[in-house]
Write an enzyme that holds these catalytic residues in place. Structure first.
Site, PDB file in Angstrom:
ATOM      1  N   ASN A   1       7.014   1.901  10.492  1.00 57.28           N
ATOM      2  CA  ASN A   1       6.427   2.395  11.734  1.00 57.28           C
ATOM      3  C   ASN A   1       7.243   1.922  12.933  1.00 57.28           C
ATOM      4  OD1 ASN A   1       4.146   3.782  10.671  1.00 57.28           O
ATOM      5  ND2 ASN A   1       3.100   1.837  10.364  1.00 57.28           N
TER       6      ASN A   1
ATOM      7  N   ASN B   1       0.524   6.777  17.042  1.00 58.56           N
ATOM      8  CA  ASN B   1       0.006   5.450  16.701  1.00 58.56           C
ATOM      9  C   ASN B   1      -0.270   4.554  17.899  1.00 58.56           C
ATOM     10  OD1 ASN B   1       0.056   6.022  13.998  1.00 58.56           O
ATOM     11  ND2 ASN B   1       1.859   4.781  13.530  1.00 58.56           N
TER      12      ASN B   1
ATOM     13  N   SER C   1      -2.718   0.018  10.324  1.00 62.62           N
ATOM     14  CA  SER C   1      -2.087  -1.116   9.649  1.00 62.62           C
ATOM     15  C   SER C   1      -2.001  -2.342  10.551  1.00 62.62           C
ATOM     16  CB  SER C   1      -0.697  -0.727   9.154  1.00 62.62           C
ATOM     17  OG  SER C   1       0.146  -0.371  10.233  1.00 62.62           O
TER      18      SER C   1
ATOM     19  N   GLU D   1       3.561  -6.039  13.577  1.00 59.03           N
ATOM     20  CA  GLU D   1       4.737  -5.249  13.956  1.00 59.03           C
ATOM     21  C   GLU D   1       4.739  -4.907  15.453  1.00 59.03           C
ATOM     22  OE1 GLU D   1       6.183  -2.270  10.593  1.00 59.03           O
ATOM     23  OE2 GLU D   1       4.056  -2.039  10.966  1.00 59.03           O
TER      24      GLU D   1
ATOM     25  N   LYS E   1       5.384  10.127  15.345  1.00 58.34           N
ATOM     26  CA  LYS E   1       4.411   9.213  14.745  1.00 58.34           C
ATOM     27  C   LYS E   1       4.120   8.042  15.674  1.00 58.34           C
ATOM     28  CE  LYS E   1       2.997   6.598  10.767  1.00 58.34           C
ATOM     29  NZ  LYS E   1       3.298   6.012   9.443  1.00 58.34           N
TER      30      LYS E   1
ATOM     31  N   GLY F   1       4.285   1.405  -0.262  1.00 58.68           N
ATOM     32  CA  GLY F   1       5.309   1.294  -1.295  1.00 58.68           C
ATOM     33  C   GLY F   1       4.753   1.524  -2.691  1.00 58.68           C
TER      34      GLY F   1
ATOM     35  N   ALA G   1       0.824  -1.211   0.000  1.00 59.02           N
ATOM     36  CA  ALA G   1       0.000   0.000   0.000  1.00 59.02           C
ATOM     37  C   ALA G   1       0.861   1.265   0.000  1.00 59.02           C
ATOM     38  CB  ALA G   1      -0.942  -0.022   1.202  1.00 59.02           C
TER      39      ALA G   1
END
Length: 328
Positions: free
Chosen positions: A102, A208, A274, A286, A204, A12, A10
Site C-alpha cells: 500500500n 485508502n 490494515s 505503514e 488505491k 500473501g 493475509a
C-alpha cells in the site's frame, strides 16, 4: 513457474494458495505458528463457499528456497528492510521482484525525470536499492480484503472482487509482465493491463487515505466512517486533496483498472483497514508510505492539503504514543 511469496500473511497467503492451487511451484517466507502450519499442511484459503488449498514450500529463510522466476514481496512497507537483508538467495539472473504494498513504493521515482520529493524515508539506509537493482523491479497494487483466520488459514472477505495489477516502472508491456498476469488470471486473481502503474498506485492510495486515517483515529469500521455524515465529509475532503496531489504530477483520477464488478473499493463495509488492524494488534504501522509520502508530494508541488496535514499529525502522534511509528 517458481514463485516465492515473501511475507505470507493475509494478502500473501491468499496469493500463495491460489497460485499453488493453479499449478505453480510456490514457496513462502513466513515465521512462527503461521510458518509451522504451512509446513505441515500448506495454505488454506476460505474464499466464499470455496476452500482452496495450496501446497507450498515454507521456510523462514530464503537460503532454504533458492532462485525464483518471480518474487512477490507482500510485507508491509515499513518491514521491507527484512526482505532486503534476505533477498539474495532468491534472485537468479532473470528473477523479477514485485512489491505488493500500500501507499507510495520506495521505487516510485525510478526512471522519472521530473522533480519529485525525497524518498529516503522509504529506504533510509539504502538497503532496498542495493538489494534489488532497477532491472528487477516490477510494480504491483493489490485490491483484496483478507484476514488470517488461524495459522495457515486465510479468509478472503470479497470473493469474486479481488485484483492484483502489475506493471513495469516504465509501463512497457514486457514479456515478464505478460507472463505474471497470465499466471495470476489463471489463478483467479484478476490482473488487467495498466497503462500507467503509478496511476493505479494513486487510485488505491486516494481510496485508502480516508479509511486508513479516520478508521484508525476513531476506531470505526469502513462502514462506520461512511455512515457518519461528518466523518464521511472529512473522508471526501481527504479524497479530493489526494486527487489534487496526484494531478499535480500528471496522474489522472479516472481510467485506472477496476475490480470485477466495477470500482476499486471492496464494498466490505464491516472491514477494518490494515492500518487500523496494525494499531489494534500493536504492530508497526505503514504511516510513511501511506500518509507521509503523499504529504511530501503535496509540499513539493505546492498543493494545499490542510485536512491531510492536520489528520496526519494526529495519526502519527497516536501511533508514536503506542510505540508503533518513528519518523525515518
Amino acid at each position: 513457474m517458481r514463485i516465492c511469496i515473501f511475507g505470507a500473511g493475509a494478502v500473501g497467503g491468499h496469493l500463495a494458495a491460489k497460485l499453488a492451487a493453479s499449478g505453480n511451484d510456490v514457496s513462502v517466507i513466513a515465521r512462527g505458528a503461521h510458518l509451522e502450519a504451512m509446513r505441515a499442511a500448506g495454505v488454506t484459503l476460505l474464499h466464499g463457499e470455496q476452500t482452496i488449498r495450496g501446497k507450498v514450500r515454507a521456510a523462514e529463510r530464503s537460503a532454504d528456497l533458492g532462485p525464483q522466476d518471480f518474487v512477490l514481496v507482500t510485507l508491509k512497507a515499513n518491514l521491507l528492510p527484512v526482505f532486503a537483508r534476505d533477498a539474495a538467495p532468491l534472485l537468479g539472473p532473470d528473477t523479477a521482484v514485485a512489491f505488493v504494498q500500500n501507499g507510495i513504493p520506495w521505487w516510485y521515482g525510478q526512471g522519472l525525470s521530473r522533480k519529485l520529493p525525497d524518498f529516503s524515508r522509504l529506504d533510509p539506509a539504502g538497503e532496498l536499492a542495493r538489494a534489488v537493482v532497477p532491472q528487477r523491479v516490477t510494480g504491483a497494487v493489490v485490491f483484496s480484503a483478507n484476514e488470517v483466520d488461524a495459522p495457515g488459514v486465510i479468509r478472503n472477505l470479497v470473493p469474486g472482487r479481488n485484483m492484483l495489477v502489475v506493471g513495469e516502472p516504465d509501463d512497457r508491456e514486457s514479456p515478464r509482465i505478460k507472463t505474471l498476469r497470465k499466471a495470476l488470471d489463471a489463478a483467479d486473481m484478476h490482473s488487467p493491463p495498466a497503462k500507467d502503474i503509478r496511476q493505479v498506485i494513486w487510485s488505491k492510495l486516494v481510496l485508502n487515505l480516508g479509511t486508513s486515517i479516520l478508521c484508525t483515529l476513531t476506531g470505526e469500521t469502513v462502514g462506520g466512517v461512511r455512515g457518519d455524515a461528518e466523518l464521511s465529509a472529512i473522508a471526501n475532503r481527504l479524497k479530493a486533496e489526494g486527487q489534487a496531489i496526484a494531478a499535480a504530477y500528471g496522474i489522472a483520477a479516472e481510467g485506472a483498472p477496476e475490480r470485477p464488478g466495477g470500482g476499486q473499493s471492496s464494498g466490505q463495509v464491516a472491514h477494518k483497514p490494515s492500518m487500523m488492524q496494525d494499531y489494534e494488534r500493536g504492530r508497526p504501522m505503514e504511516i510513511d508510505a501511506q500518509i507521509m509520502m503523499p504529504l511530501d508530494f503535496a509540499r513539493a508541488a505546492g498543493v494545499a492539503a490542510p485536512t491531510l496535514e492536520a489528520l496526519a499529525a494526529l495519526l502519527a502522534h497516536k501511533a508514536r504514543a503506542k510505540g508503533l511509528y518513528s519518523r525515518n
